[in-house]
Design a protein around this motif. Structure first.
Motif, PDB file in Angstrom:
ATOM      1  N   VAL A  51       0.802  -1.212  -0.075  1.00 37.52           N
ATOM      2  CA  VAL A  51       0.017  -0.072  -0.106  1.00 37.52           C
ATOM      3  C   VAL A  51       1.162   1.082  -0.015  1.00 37.52           C
ATOM      4  CG1 VAL A  51      -1.708   1.232   1.174  1.00 37.52           C
ATOM      5  CG2 VAL A  51      -1.819  -1.343   1.253  1.00 37.52           C
ATOM      6  N   GLU A  52       0.580   2.259  -1.044  1.00 37.44           N
ATOM      7  CA  GLU A  52       1.468   3.563  -1.035  1.00 37.44           C
ATOM      8  C   GLU A  52       0.452   4.551  -0.382  1.00 37.44           C
ATOM      9  OE1 GLU A  52       3.403   6.592  -3.962  1.00 37.44           O
ATOM     10  OE2 GLU A  52       2.037   5.255  -4.693  1.00 37.44           O
ATOM     11  N   ALA A  53       1.093   4.917   1.015  1.00 44.22           N
ATOM     12  CA  ALA A  53       0.193   6.012   1.810  1.00 44.22           C
ATOM     13  C   ALA A  53       1.102   6.963   2.204  1.00 44.22           C
ATOM     14  CB  ALA A  53      -0.470   5.146   2.850  1.00 44.22           C
ATOM     15  N   GLU A  54       0.135   8.033   2.717  1.00 44.36           N
ATOM     16  CA  GLU A  54       1.104   9.165   3.257  1.00 44.36           C
ATOM     17  C   GLU A  54       1.562   8.990   4.678  1.00 44.36           C
ATOM     18  OE1 GLU A  54      -2.783  11.873   4.929  1.00 44.36           O
ATOM     19  OE2 GLU A  54      -2.131  12.143   2.923  1.00 44.36           O
ATOM     20  N   SER A  55       0.907   8.046   5.205  1.00 42.31           N
ATOM     21  CA  SER A  55       1.430   7.671   6.780  1.00 42.31           C
ATOM     22  C   SER A  55       1.112   6.222   7.333  1.00 42.31           C
ATOM     23  CB  SER A  55       0.931   8.539   7.865  1.00 42.31           C
ATOM     24  OG  SER A  55      -0.569   8.408   7.725  1.00 42.31           O
ATOM     25  N   PRO A  56       1.705   5.708   8.028  1.00 39.83           N
ATOM     26  CA  PRO A  56       1.432   4.522   8.556  1.00 39.83           C
ATOM     27  C   PRO A  56       0.147   4.588   9.408  1.00 39.83           C
ATOM     28  CG  PRO A  56       3.344   5.231   9.715  1.00 39.83           C
ATOM     29  CD  PRO A  56       2.864   6.034   8.843  1.00 39.83           C
ATOM     30  N   GLU A  57      -0.536   5.523   9.862  1.00 40.13           N
ATOM     31  CA  GLU A  57      -1.579   5.726  10.668  1.00 40.13           C
ATOM     32  C   GLU A  57      -2.886   5.530   9.585  1.00 40.13           C
ATOM     33  OE1 GLU A  57       0.835   8.259  10.969  1.00 40.13           O
ATOM     34  OE2 GLU A  57       1.594   7.342  12.854  1.00 40.13           O
ATOM     35  N   ALA A  58      -2.510   6.121   8.427  1.00 39.42           N
ATOM     36  CA  ALA A  58      -3.672   5.849   7.494  1.00 39.42           C
ATOM     37  C   ALA A  58      -3.820   4.648   6.826  1.00 39.42           C
ATOM     38  CB  ALA A  58      -3.304   6.744   6.074  1.00 39.42           C
ATOM     39  N   VAL A  59      -2.622   3.754   6.948  1.00 38.46           N
ATOM     40  CA  VAL A  59      -2.731   2.273   6.439  1.00 38.46           C
ATOM     41  C   VAL A  59      -3.440   1.579   7.834  1.00 38.46           C
ATOM     42  CG1 VAL A  59      -1.645   0.193   6.092  1.00 38.46           C
ATOM     43  CG2 VAL A  59      -0.969   2.571   5.044  1.00 38.46           C
ATOM     44  N   ASP A  60      -2.943   1.832   9.107  1.00 38.76           N
ATOM     45  CA  ASP A  60      -3.608   1.246   9.953  1.00 38.76           C
ATOM     46  C   ASP A  60      -5.118   1.417  10.197  1.00 38.76           C
ATOM     47  OD1 ASP A  60      -1.972  -0.442  11.687  1.00 38.76           O
ATOM     48  OD2 ASP A  60      -0.961   1.202  12.762  1.00 38.76           O
ATOM     49  N   GLU A  61      -5.464   2.648  10.222  1.00 39.46           N
ATOM     50  CA  GLU A  61      -7.013   3.146   9.994  1.00 39.46           C
ATOM     51  C   GLU A  61      -7.676   2.202   9.080  1.00 39.46           C
ATOM     52  OE1 GLU A  61      -9.856   7.037   9.421  1.00 39.46           O
ATOM     53  OE2 GLU A  61      -7.624   7.192  10.143  1.00 39.46           O
ATOM     54  N   VAL A  62      -7.205   2.253   7.730  1.00 36.26           N
ATOM     55  CA  VAL A  62      -8.073   1.551   6.759  1.00 36.26           C
ATOM     56  C   VAL A  62      -8.299  -0.137   6.868  1.00 36.26           C
ATOM     57  CG1 VAL A  62      -6.097   0.949   4.837  1.00 36.26           C
ATOM     58  CG2 VAL A  62      -8.553   1.449   4.214  1.00 36.26           C
ATOM     59  N   ILE A  63      -7.261  -0.659   7.562  1.00 37.52           N
ATOM     60  CA  ILE A  63      -7.223  -2.160   7.590  1.00 37.52           C
ATOM     61  C   ILE A  63      -8.001  -2.596   8.785  1.00 37.52           C
ATOM     62  CG2 ILE A  63      -5.153  -2.527   6.422  1.00 37.52           C
ATOM     63  CD1 ILE A  63      -3.567  -3.164   9.175  1.00 37.52           C
ATOM     64  N   GLN A  64      -8.269  -1.660   9.803  1.00 39.57           N
ATOM     65  CA  GLN A  64      -8.968  -2.042  11.103  1.00 39.57           C
ATOM     66  C   GLN A  64     -10.314  -2.588  10.471  1.00 39.57           C
ATOM     67  OE1 GLN A  64      -7.852  -1.848  14.135  1.00 39.57           O
ATOM     68  NE2 GLN A  64      -6.221  -0.977  13.178  1.00 39.57           N
ATOM     69  N   ASN A  65     -11.187  -2.476   9.404  1.00 41.44           N
ATOM     70  CA  ASN A  65     -12.295  -2.761   8.977  1.00 41.44           C
ATOM     71  C   ASN A  65     -12.273  -3.685   7.893  1.00 41.44           C
ATOM     72  OD1 ASN A  65     -13.458  -1.209  11.445  1.00 41.44           O
ATOM     73  ND2 ASN A  65     -13.470   0.487  10.062  1.00 41.44           N
ATOM     74  N   VAL A  66     -11.201  -3.935   7.531  1.00 40.07           N
ATOM     75  CA  VAL A  66     -10.862  -5.131   6.297  1.00 40.07           C
ATOM     76  C   VAL A  66     -10.894  -6.399   6.800  1.00 40.07           C
ATOM     77  CG1 VAL A  66      -9.578  -5.426   4.344  1.00 40.07           C
ATOM     78  CG2 VAL A  66     -10.051  -3.146   5.020  1.00 40.07           C
ATOM     79  N   PRO A  67     -11.652  -7.376   6.597  1.00 38.60           N
ATOM     80  CA  PRO A  67     -11.245  -8.822   6.782  1.00 38.60           C
ATOM     81  C   PRO A  67     -10.172  -9.484   6.089  1.00 38.60           C
ATOM     82  CG  PRO A  67     -13.780  -8.389   5.728  1.00 38.60           C
ATOM     83  CD  PRO A  67     -12.787  -6.987   5.848  1.00 38.60           C
ATOM     84  N   HIS A  68      -9.556 -10.152   6.756  1.00 39.49           N
ATOM     85  CA  HIS A  68      -8.598 -10.922   6.096  1.00 39.49           C
ATOM     86  C   HIS A  68      -7.053 -10.072   6.014  1.00 39.49           C
ATOM     87  CE1 HIS A  68     -10.788 -14.197   4.969  1.00 39.49           C
ATOM     88  NE2 HIS A  68     -11.789 -13.175   4.226  1.00 39.49           N
ATOM     89  N   ALA A  69      -7.270  -8.606   6.410  1.00 44.81           N
ATOM     90  CA  ALA A  69      -5.999  -7.951   6.795  1.00 44.81           C
ATOM     91  C   ALA A  69      -5.320  -8.219   8.066  1.00 44.81           C
ATOM     92  CB  ALA A  69      -6.420  -6.670   6.270  1.00 44.81           C
ATOM     93  N   ARG A  70      -4.445  -8.968   8.345  1.00 47.67           N
ATOM     94  CA  ARG A  70      -3.990  -9.295   9.635  1.00 47.67           C
ATOM     95  C   ARG A  70      -3.141  -8.154  10.214  1.00 47.67           C
ATOM     96  NH1 ARG A  70      -5.952 -14.429  10.754  1.00 47.67           N
ATOM     97  NH2 ARG A  70      -5.320 -15.830   9.059  1.00 47.67           N
ATOM     98  N   ALA A  71      -2.257  -7.511   9.769  1.00 45.79           N
ATOM     99  CA  ALA A  71      -1.462  -6.712  10.326  1.00 45.79           C
ATOM    100  C   ALA A  71      -0.482  -5.897   9.383  1.00 45.79           C
ATOM    101  CB  ALA A  71      -0.610  -7.165  11.474  1.00 45.79           C
ATOM    102  N   MET A  72      -0.128  -4.696   9.826  1.00 43.92           N
ATOM    103  CA  MET A  72       0.890  -3.929   8.904  1.00 43.92           C
ATOM    104  C   MET A  72       2.259  -4.185   9.541  1.00 43.92           C
ATOM    105  SD  MET A  72       1.402   0.114   8.090  1.00 43.92           S
ATOM    106  CE  MET A  72       1.886   0.502   9.733  1.00 43.92           C
ATOM    107  N   ILE A  73       3.388  -4.678   8.614  1.00 43.43           N
ATOM    108  CA  ILE A  73       4.620  -5.047   8.968  1.00 43.43           C
ATOM    109  C   ILE A  73       5.106  -3.760   9.308  1.00 43.43           C
ATOM    110  CG2 ILE A  73       6.778  -5.993   8.200  1.00 43.43           C
ATOM    111  CD1 ILE A  73       4.215  -8.033   8.144  1.00 43.43           C
TER     112      ILE A  73
END
Length: 155
Positions: A51-73
């Motif tokens: 995922v290309e994003a402006e911050s890790p927080e944006a990625v964390d926020e988006v994967i909170q409600n996405v099934p099968h997305a385990r965690a951000m490395i």
């Protein structure tokens, strides 16, 4: 988009759910207008989505409600490290003359054949079917075959 601010983050996913996770991230991003610029699920990278994003927080926020997305490395990647995923590979890569292949689509689906010639520019191979009464060369696209046995070079 500011190139300095954007980075590539890696998300661990459930196996074989990479495309689903990528599609859901896209939908959530469009709906919520989060700072995500691009999502990539390369076939060669099992269990991960980039995922290309402006911050890790944006990625964390988006994967909170996405099934099968385990965690951000932890940490981030850059464009140079993932650029090889963006370059298309020829469908005839890895196929050598003399190899034994199985046709996986078309009128000869399921037939086994030996590779006689490779045309890289058109991404086609010419094969000779084993079961044919008369050896007739058949030209098929490189992605319509599966390699069964590679011919080793004699030394």
């Amino acid at each position: 988009m500011n190139d300095e601010a954007a980075a590539i983050y890696v998300i661990k996913t459930t196996a074989n759910q990479e495309r689903t996770v990528a599609n859901l991230i896209e939908k959530v991003t469009k709906k919520e207008h989060l700072g995500i610029y691009a999502v990539l699920a390369p076939d060669e990278l099992k269990g991960y989505v980039l995922v290309e994003a402006e911050s890790p927080e944006a990625v964390d926020e988006v994967i909170q409600n996405v099934p099968h997305a385990r965690a951000m490395i932890k940490g981030q990647s850059n464009f140079d490290e993932i650029s090889h995923f963006l370059t298309p590979k020829l469908s005839v890569t890895g196929i050598t003359e003399g190899s034994i292949v199985e046709l996986i689509s078309g009128p000869f689906k399921g037939e086994k054949a030996r590779v006689k010639r490779i045309d890289s520019t058109h991404e086609e191979i010419t094969v000779e079917l084993f079961e044919a009464m008369v050896p007739i060369p058949v030209t098929v696209r490189g992605d319509n075959v599966r390699i069964l046995k590679r011919e080793e070079e004699e030394k």
